[in-house]
Design a protein around this motif. Structure first.
Motif, PDB file in Angstrom:
ATOM      1  N   TRP A 150       3.500  -3.005   3.654  1.00 49.57           N
ATOM      2  CA  TRP A 150       3.176  -4.411   3.476  1.00 49.57           C
ATOM      3  C   TRP A 150       2.119  -4.887   3.532  1.00 49.57           C
ATOM      4  O   TRP A 150       1.606  -5.089   4.710  1.00 49.57           O
ATOM      5  CB  TRP A 150       4.470  -5.463   3.720  1.00 49.57           C
ATOM      6  CG  TRP A 150       5.826  -5.390   3.165  1.00 49.57           C
ATOM      7  CD1 TRP A 150       6.265  -6.034   2.074  1.00 49.57           C
ATOM      8  CD2 TRP A 150       6.789  -4.389   3.652  1.00 49.57           C
ATOM      9  NE1 TRP A 150       7.519  -5.681   1.982  1.00 49.57           N
ATOM     10  CE2 TRP A 150       7.733  -4.639   2.655  1.00 49.57           C
ATOM     11  CE3 TRP A 150       6.930  -3.135   4.468  1.00 49.57           C
ATOM     12  CZ2 TRP A 150       9.110  -3.886   2.678  1.00 49.57           C
ATOM     13  CZ3 TRP A 150       8.015  -2.603   4.332  1.00 49.57           C
ATOM     14  CH2 TRP A 150       9.373  -2.932   3.558  1.00 49.57           C
ATOM     15  N   GLN A 151       1.429  -5.465   2.695  1.00 47.95           N
ATOM     16  CA  GLN A 151      -0.012  -6.119   2.818  1.00 47.95           C
ATOM     17  C   GLN A 151       0.163  -7.579   3.281  1.00 47.95           C
ATOM     18  O   GLN A 151      -0.913  -8.002   3.791  1.00 47.95           O
ATOM     19  CB  GLN A 151      -0.804  -6.266   1.292  1.00 47.95           C
ATOM     20  CG  GLN A 151      -0.895  -5.052   0.724  1.00 47.95           C
ATOM     21  CD  GLN A 151      -1.147  -4.935  -0.497  1.00 47.95           C
ATOM     22  OE1 GLN A 151      -1.450  -6.201  -1.303  1.00 47.95           O
ATOM     23  NE2 GLN A 151      -1.700  -3.707  -1.212  1.00 47.95           N
ATOM     24  N   SER A 152       1.204  -8.038   3.549  1.00 45.55           N
ATOM     25  CA  SER A 152       1.426  -9.206   4.021  1.00 45.55           C
ATOM     26  C   SER A 152       2.721  -9.735   4.528  1.00 45.55           C
ATOM     27  O   SER A 152       3.775  -8.842   4.390  1.00 45.55           O
ATOM     28  CB  SER A 152       1.020 -10.486   3.116  1.00 45.55           C
ATOM     29  OG  SER A 152       1.863 -10.627   2.116  1.00 45.55           O
ATOM     30  N   ARG A 196       4.031  -7.070   7.382  1.00 42.95           N
ATOM     31  CA  ARG A 196       3.158  -5.879   7.477  1.00 42.95           C
ATOM     32  C   ARG A 196       3.553  -4.579   8.337  1.00 42.95           C
ATOM     33  O   ARG A 196       2.924  -3.871   8.774  1.00 42.95           O
ATOM     34  CB  ARG A 196       1.835  -6.538   8.297  1.00 42.95           C
ATOM     35  CG  ARG A 196       1.095  -7.567   7.581  1.00 42.95           C
ATOM     36  CD  ARG A 196      -0.159  -8.077   8.482  1.00 42.95           C
ATOM     37  NE  ARG A 196      -0.761  -9.197   7.718  1.00 42.95           N
ATOM     38  CZ  ARG A 196      -1.738  -9.081   6.695  1.00 42.95           C
ATOM     39  NH1 ARG A 196      -2.045  -7.736   6.556  1.00 42.95           N
ATOM     40  NH2 ARG A 196      -2.271 -10.178   6.051  1.00 42.95           N
ATOM     41  N   ASP A 238       0.916  -1.305   0.016  1.00 43.19           N
ATOM     42  CA  ASP A 238       0.160   0.049  -0.037  1.00 43.19           C
ATOM     43  C   ASP A 238       0.794   1.323  -0.179  1.00 43.19           C
ATOM     44  O   ASP A 238       1.868   1.339   0.641  1.00 43.19           O
ATOM     45  CB  ASP A 238      -0.833   0.091   1.299  1.00 43.19           C
ATOM     46  CG  ASP A 238      -2.204  -1.262   1.292  1.00 43.19           C
ATOM     47  OD1 ASP A 238      -2.469  -1.307  -0.041  1.00 43.19           O
ATOM     48  OD2 ASP A 238      -2.318  -1.691   1.972  1.00 43.19           O
ATOM     49  N   SER A 252      -5.363   1.572   8.628  1.00 39.08           N
ATOM     50  CA  SER A 252      -5.165   1.928   7.479  1.00 39.08           C
ATOM     51  C   SER A 252      -4.057   2.834   7.529  1.00 39.08           C
ATOM     52  O   SER A 252      -3.781   3.527   8.216  1.00 39.08           O
ATOM     53  CB  SER A 252      -6.403   2.269   6.635  1.00 39.08           C
ATOM     54  OG  SER A 252      -6.719   3.517   7.153  1.00 39.08           O
TER      55      SER A 252
END
Length: 559
Positions: free
Chosen positions: A557-559, A495, A350, A530
């Motif tokens: 990081w999304q994961s 993350r 993101d 967020s």
């Protein structure tokens, strides 16, 4: 990308304030019938203040004069105290010589010759044997001692002097020729030799004041002992007794006795300007009082002209507000045109950015940021700040930004980008510098490689913990540069969030940089769920100062 114009609320409020100010100018007038009374009130008020200032000035002058006189009498006392060693040293040496030579007359006279005679320290110096039963000088240098003609006084004086080894003082002695006597013996007992000396005192006890002397601004009287008995007066330049007016005294140890020093000023110690200051204040105050009264009356009679002028100024202020709005809109449009139109979509990350312009300026700033996709799984973040504001800073920022993008396309390593960018800027003469931060992110391996050119380090956030990347510093772009920029590589947690920013987010007037960095880290510790919410929190809580442009670039990081 989202840009925030943080001055819109200020502008609206400023307009309202301007309208209210204009209204107050138009309606807040002084009734004409009360103008003469107002002028009279101003006259009386200024005269009262003038008298108060004159009285205060005189009181301060009197206090300062007394304080200075106390200082001067202590200074003069130190000078008199310094006379004791000058008297005691040659007498002590002569006494030691007499004991060593068994009172040899020739050696005694030869030793004391430089000290005895007209214009010298002593008028007479004599050697008196002790413990012989006959009290009379055996050796005399200079005039015969006055004390020798007074056997009773001499016997009492030497009997008291033999009990101490300090300088003994006798006097004043004599009728026509007045002298002061000093005695010192080396052994301090009833045997051996005692050296006795006499110094002449001013005739009629009057001494002439030298016009260029250090204490020429003082009149003084010196007494032997601690009382002001006329018979104890040694010397004075005071024309008449008793002493009147301001005076100060000091007791100075003098051998086995003391000197009482009484001084009084013969002119102002602070200077004639301070002495005359109250009268100057009165004169100037009276002139100012009448001038203020006349000016008040003149202003009251011209209030109608002021009302007309206020209406004209209100119209001009409205035009200036419109011009300011137009110029600020142009500046913001130009600033936005120099920043990326949109951030690229990057799988696995993101990305969000904010730009907050300075609240009080209408000039373009030098802050910028870029997100460059290096390949399928690597992305390069670049954020920088060019010194200065205005069109020249915007042109410089555009040049540095596009050069950084070009070098990133050739080699996306942070150190390589900064080294090439520094070589590009230093290739020609320039009068600016820029701080730049390059961050290369490997999305899959969570590796973050960072290099900085004088820019603050990025912040890493992992849930409720946050820390700044520990970087090896490099000089700003445009500063002399002689070695390659160092790189630092870290592994980010899953993350995690990484935030890069310009100094407008952390710097505050009157604070150290460490306080701003701590404030940013504490704010990030309670991060929003967020990335967009976190960026909004930074803008809302940290970019409110508005004294400088602020750019913020964040990835998560999304994961």
């Amino acid at each position: 990308m989202t840009a925030i114009a943080s001055t819109s609320g200020r502008f609206v409020g400023g307009k309202a304030a301007g309208e209210e100010a204009g209204a107050s100018i138009s309606t807040g007038v002084i009734p004409r019938a009360r103008a003469p009374w107002l002028a009279a009130a101003v006259l009386v008020s200024v005269l009262v203040v003038t008298l108060a200032l004159a009285w205060t000035s005189r009181s301060l002058y009197e206090h300062n004069e007394s304080r200075l006189l106390d200082l001067r009498v202590r200074e003069l006392g130190l000078v008199l105290a310094g006379a004791v060693p000058a008297i005691q040293t040659p007498l002590a040496s002569a006494a030691a010589l007499a004991d060593a030579t068994n009172g040899d007359p020739q050696k005694f006279r030869a030793f004391m010759a430089p000290y005895v005679g007209p214009g010298r320290q002593f008028t007479s110096v004599s050697l008196w044997p002790l413990g012989t039963g006959r009290l009379a000088p055996t050796v005399v240098a200079g005039s015969p001692p006055v004390l020798a003609s007074r056997p009773r006084e001499a016997r009492a004086f030497f009997a008291k002097a033999q009990r101490t080894r300090v300088l003994s003082v006798a006097g004043p002695l004599g009728a026509e020729t007045r002298v002061l006597g000093y005695e010192l013996n080396a052994s301090g007992g009833g045997s051996g030799f005692s050296v006795y000396a006499e110094s002449g005192l001013p005739r009629d006890r009057r001494s002439r004041r030298a016009g260029t002397a250090a204490f020429s601004d003082l009149n003084y009287a010196i007494y032997l002992g601690r009382s002001r008995r006329p018979s104890a007066l040694l010397a004075t330049n005071i024309p008449r007794f008793p002493i009147h007016g301001r005076q100060a005294s000091n007791v100075v140890p003098f051998g086995n006795s003391a000197l009482l020093l009484v001084v009084t000023p013969n002119r102002s110690l602070s200077g004639t300007a301070f002495d005359r200051l109250p009268w100057i204040i009165v004169g100037v105050g009276v002139l100012l009082a009448f001038a203020a009264a006349a000016m008040t009356d003149r202003l009251a009679r011209r209030r109608n002209q002021a009302e007309q002028l206020a209406d004209s100024l209100n119209a001009i202020a409205a035009e200036n507000r419109e011009l300011y709005t137009e110029q600020r809109s142009i500046a913001q449009s130009l600033q936005h045109a120099l920043l990326p139109e949109a951030l690229p979509g990057i799988p696995g990350l993101d990305v969000s950015a904010r730009y907050v312009p300075a609240a009080s300026g209408i000039e373009v700033g030098g802050d910028w940021y870029d997100v460059v996709v290096a390949d399928d799984r690597r992305v390069l973040l670049v954020i920088g700040d060019v010194s200065g504001h205005g069109l020249e800073a915007a042109v410089t920022m555009a040049s540095v930004r596009h050069a950084a993008l070009a070098y990133a396309a050739q080699d996306c390593r942070p150190a390589s980008v900064l080294n090439n960018l520094a070589a590009f800027v230093n290739r020609s003469a320039h009068d600016y510098f820029a701080t730049v931060l390059c961050v290369l992110i490997d999305i899959d391996s969570y590796l973050v490689t960072v290099a900085t050119a004088g820019h603050p380090p990025p912040l890493v956030i992992d849930h409720d913990q946050s820390w700044f990347v520990d970087l090896a510093p490099g000089p700003p772009i445009g500063a002399p540069h002689y070695s390659p920029y160092p790189e630092t590589t870290i592994t980010a947690p899953s993350r995690a969030t990484l935030v890069a920013f310009t100094d407008g987010l952390i710097e505050r007037r009157g604070e150290t940089l460490g306080i701003g960095l701590t404030r940013l880290r504490d704010t990030a510790a309670t991060q929003a769920r967020s990335l967009e919410g976190l960026m909004e929190r930074f803008v809302r809580e940290l970019a409110f100062d508005g004294r400088d442009d602020t750019a913020i670039l964040g990835v998560r990081w999304q994961s």
